[in-house]
Design a protein around this motif. Structure first.
Motif, mmCIF file in Angstrom:
data_model
loop_
_atom_site.group_PDB
_atom_site.id
_atom_site.type_symbol
_atom_site.label_atom_id
_atom_site.label_comp_id
_atom_site.label_asym_id
_atom_site.label_seq_id
_atom_site.Cartn_x
_atom_site.Cartn_y
_atom_site.Cartn_z
ATOM 1 N N MET A 93 -2.728 81.765 42.296
ATOM 2 C CA MET A 93 -3.116 80.392 43.105
ATOM 3 C C MET A 93 -4.429 79.907 42.630
ATOM 4 O O MET A 93 -5.302 80.597 42.033
ATOM 5 N N ASP A 94 -4.416 78.570 42.543
ATOM 6 C CA ASP A 94 -5.708 77.895 41.996
ATOM 7 C C ASP A 94 -7.000 78.071 42.701
ATOM 8 O O ASP A 94 -6.978 78.070 44.015
ATOM 9 N N PHE A 95 -7.998 78.261 42.197
ATOM 10 C CA PHE A 95 -9.370 78.290 42.701
ATOM 11 C C PHE A 95 -9.725 77.001 43.154
ATOM 12 O O PHE A 95 -9.758 76.066 42.399
ATOM 13 N N LYS A 96 -10.151 76.877 44.492
ATOM 14 C CA LYS A 96 -10.213 75.875 45.019
ATOM 15 C C LYS A 96 -11.928 75.527 45.428
ATOM 16 O O LYS A 96 -12.354 76.605 45.714
ATOM 17 N N ILE A 97 -12.186 74.351 45.176
ATOM 18 C CA ILE A 97 -13.632 74.156 45.707
ATOM 19 C C ILE A 97 -13.647 73.052 46.909
ATOM 20 O O ILE A 97 -13.156 72.012 47.007
ATOM 21 N N ILE A 98 -14.499 73.564 47.794
ATOM 22 C CA ILE A 98 -14.781 72.337 49.212
ATOM 23 C C ILE A 98 -16.122 72.308 49.208
ATOM 24 O O ILE A 98 -17.105 73.123 49.352
ATOM 25 N N ALA A 99 -16.385 70.867 49.140
ATOM 26 C CA ALA A 99 -17.919 70.302 49.402
ATOM 27 C C ALA A 99 -18.064 70.091 50.741
ATOM 28 O O ALA A 99 -17.304 69.117 51.139
ATOM 29 N N ILE A 100 -19.341 70.325 51.235
ATOM 30 C CA ILE A 100 -19.513 69.969 52.653
ATOM 31 C C ILE A 100 -20.984 69.431 52.592
ATOM 32 O O ILE A 100 -22.095 70.264 52.416
ATOM 33 N N ASP A 101 -21.298 68.050 52.644
ATOM 34 C CA ASP A 101 -22.407 67.694 52.516
ATOM 35 C C ASP A 101 -22.780 66.922 53.839
ATOM 36 O O ASP A 101 -21.959 66.616 54.670
ATOM 37 N N GLY A 102 -24.131 66.640 54.124
ATOM 38 C CA GLY A 102 -24.637 66.102 55.454
ATOM 39 C C GLY A 102 -25.965 66.204 55.504
ATOM 40 O O GLY A 102 -26.823 66.870 54.807
ATOM 41 N N PRO A 103 -26.656 65.689 56.594
ATOM 42 C CA PRO A 103 -27.943 65.513 56.905
ATOM 43 C C PRO A 103 -28.472 66.741 57.293
ATOM 44 O O PRO A 103 -27.594 67.601 57.746
ATOM 45 N N THR A 104 -29.773 67.128 57.335
ATOM 46 C CA THR A 104 -30.438 68.176 57.983
ATOM 47 C C THR A 104 -30.148 68.475 59.350
ATOM 48 O O THR A 104 -29.850 67.319 60.156
ATOM 49 N N GLY A 105 -29.965 69.582 60.001
ATOM 50 C CA GLY A 105 -29.811 69.725 61.242
ATOM 51 C C GLY A 105 -28.302 69.352 61.857
ATOM 52 O O GLY A 105 -28.176 69.305 63.008
ATOM 53 N N VAL A 106 -27.365 69.058 61.115
ATOM 54 C CA VAL A 106 -26.091 68.803 61.468
ATOM 55 C C VAL A 106 -25.247 69.889 61.786
ATOM 56 O O VAL A 106 -24.048 69.741 62.263
ATOM 57 N N GLY A 107 -25.540 70.962 61.494
ATOM 58 C CA GLY A 107 -24.724 72.416 61.573
ATOM 59 C C GLY A 107 -23.765 72.494 60.262
ATOM 60 O O GLY A 107 -22.864 73.346 60.583
ATOM 61 N N LYS A 108 -24.092 72.173 59.254
ATOM 62 C CA LYS A 108 -23.459 72.607 57.884
ATOM 63 C C LYS A 108 -23.201 73.988 57.776
ATOM 64 O O LYS A 108 -22.056 74.372 57.459
ATOM 65 N N SER A 109 -24.171 74.584 58.052
ATOM 66 C CA SER A 109 -24.191 76.235 57.620
ATOM 67 C C SER A 109 -23.304 76.721 58.412
ATOM 68 O O SER A 109 -22.379 77.658 57.944
ATOM 69 N N THR A 110 -23.300 76.656 59.861
ATOM 70 C CA THR A 110 -22.335 77.251 60.488
ATOM 71 C C THR A 110 -20.910 76.831 60.295
ATOM 72 O O THR A 110 -20.075 77.563 59.845
ATOM 73 N N ILE A 111 -20.783 75.643 60.003
ATOM 74 C CA ILE A 111 -19.185 75.152 59.527
ATOM 75 C C ILE A 111 -18.685 75.615 58.258
ATOM 76 O O ILE A 111 -17.800 76.219 58.176
ATOM 77 N N ALA A 112 -19.566 75.500 57.315
ATOM 78 C CA ALA A 112 -19.325 76.074 55.897
ATOM 79 C C ALA A 112 -19.072 77.535 55.965
ATOM 80 O O ALA A 112 -18.212 77.871 55.256
ATOM 81 N N ARG A 113 -19.923 78.208 56.699
ATOM 82 C CA ARG A 113 -19.824 79.650 56.708
ATOM 83 C C ARG A 113 -18.427 80.271 57.315
ATOM 84 O O ARG A 113 -17.772 81.123 56.824
ATOM 85 N N GLN A 114 -18.196 79.380 58.628
ATOM 86 C CA GLN A 114 -16.862 80.039 59.248
ATOM 87 C C GLN A 114 -15.806 79.498 58.467
ATOM 88 O O GLN A 114 -14.635 80.320 58.252
#
Ligand code: DC
Length: 227
Positions: free
Chosen positions: A1-22
């Motif tokens: 299976m191909d190795f996939k890369i998902i980018a999640i960008d956005g401003p500070t305090g938007v909840g990126k870490s929680t979303i990306a980690r999950q």
């Protein structure tokens, strides 16, 4: 299976870490918090008195060792997981991130980290969160998300988070600080915060964390095997 890369960008305090980690956990992908890397450099930079000469910045970037291990962030053998989350380091990270030399060093480190994991086949892919992952570091990412919410909503969340931790938190002060960081992130000359043209925009102000995750999974679902 191909190795996939998902980018999640956005401003500070938007909840990126929680979303990306999950999302990473759900997909069996490596999770990379690129902001933590900027925070580590800022932490060391602060200790050195925040020098701005090219020579010292280059040295700082080259000599600082950042390791992610068991949900901990280790910088030069120090566990800085908590310390890099203070408001002071947030401000310094935003400041140091405007230097092209620093951005270049961290871009290379992010690329090398993903390449190492791809080669070792230890993960099926990687989810990277930050400000310029989809625009600069991995413009060819398989999926790009730009998560956003109004400054007021982000400031309110931050205030509740700080109060939960027993810290003093004033909404107006947080809002002013957040707008300042938004301005710095959006207006720096190199790799300013912006959505990639082909990014999927996600408004976290109108969705719960669970709904955001569901939405992201539905976007990648058809193309990635989701457990
Ligand atoms: O995501 P964060 O709040 O931990 O990021 C801290 C600072 O680092 C933020 O103000 C901007 C900078 N940053 C960046 O310029 N590029 C990234 N890819 C990640 C963070």
């Amino acid at each position: 299976m191909d190795f996939k890369i998902i980018a999640i960008d956005g401003p500070t305090g938007v909840g990126k870490s929680t979303i990306a980690r999950q999302l990473a956990e759900k997909l069996g992908y490596l999770y990379v918090d690129t902001g933590a890397m900027f925070r580590c450099l800022a932490w060391r930079w602060g200790k050195q008195g925040c020098p701005e000469s090219d020579h010292l910045l280059e040295e700082l970037g080259d000599q600082t060792r950042i390791v992610f291990k068991d949900e901990k962030v280790i910088c030069d053998d120090n566990d800085v997981t908590q310390e890099i989350r203070t408001e002071r380091i947030s401000g310094l990270a935003s400041r140091i991130s405007r230097f092209p030399l620093i951005r270049e060093v961290l871009k290379k480190q992010q690329m090398a980290l993903v390449e190492e994991v791809r080669k070792s086949s230890s993960y099926l892919g990687a989810v990277l969160e930050g400000r310029d992952v989809g625009t600069v570091v991995f413009p060819g990412a398989d999926f790009k998300f730009f998560v956003d919410a109004s400054p007021e909503i982000r400031a309110k969340r931050r205030m509740l988070q700080l109060r939960e931790r027993g810290e003093n938190a004033n909404f107006e002060e947080i809002l002013v600080d957040l707008r300042k960081r938004d301005f710095q992130d959006q207006n720096r000359k190199v790799a300013p915060l912006m959505a990639a043209e082909d990014a999927i925009i996600v408004d976290t102000g109108i969705l719960s964390a669970a709904q955001v995750l569901e939405h992201l999974l539905s976007c990648v679902g058809g193309k990635i095997e989701v457990s």
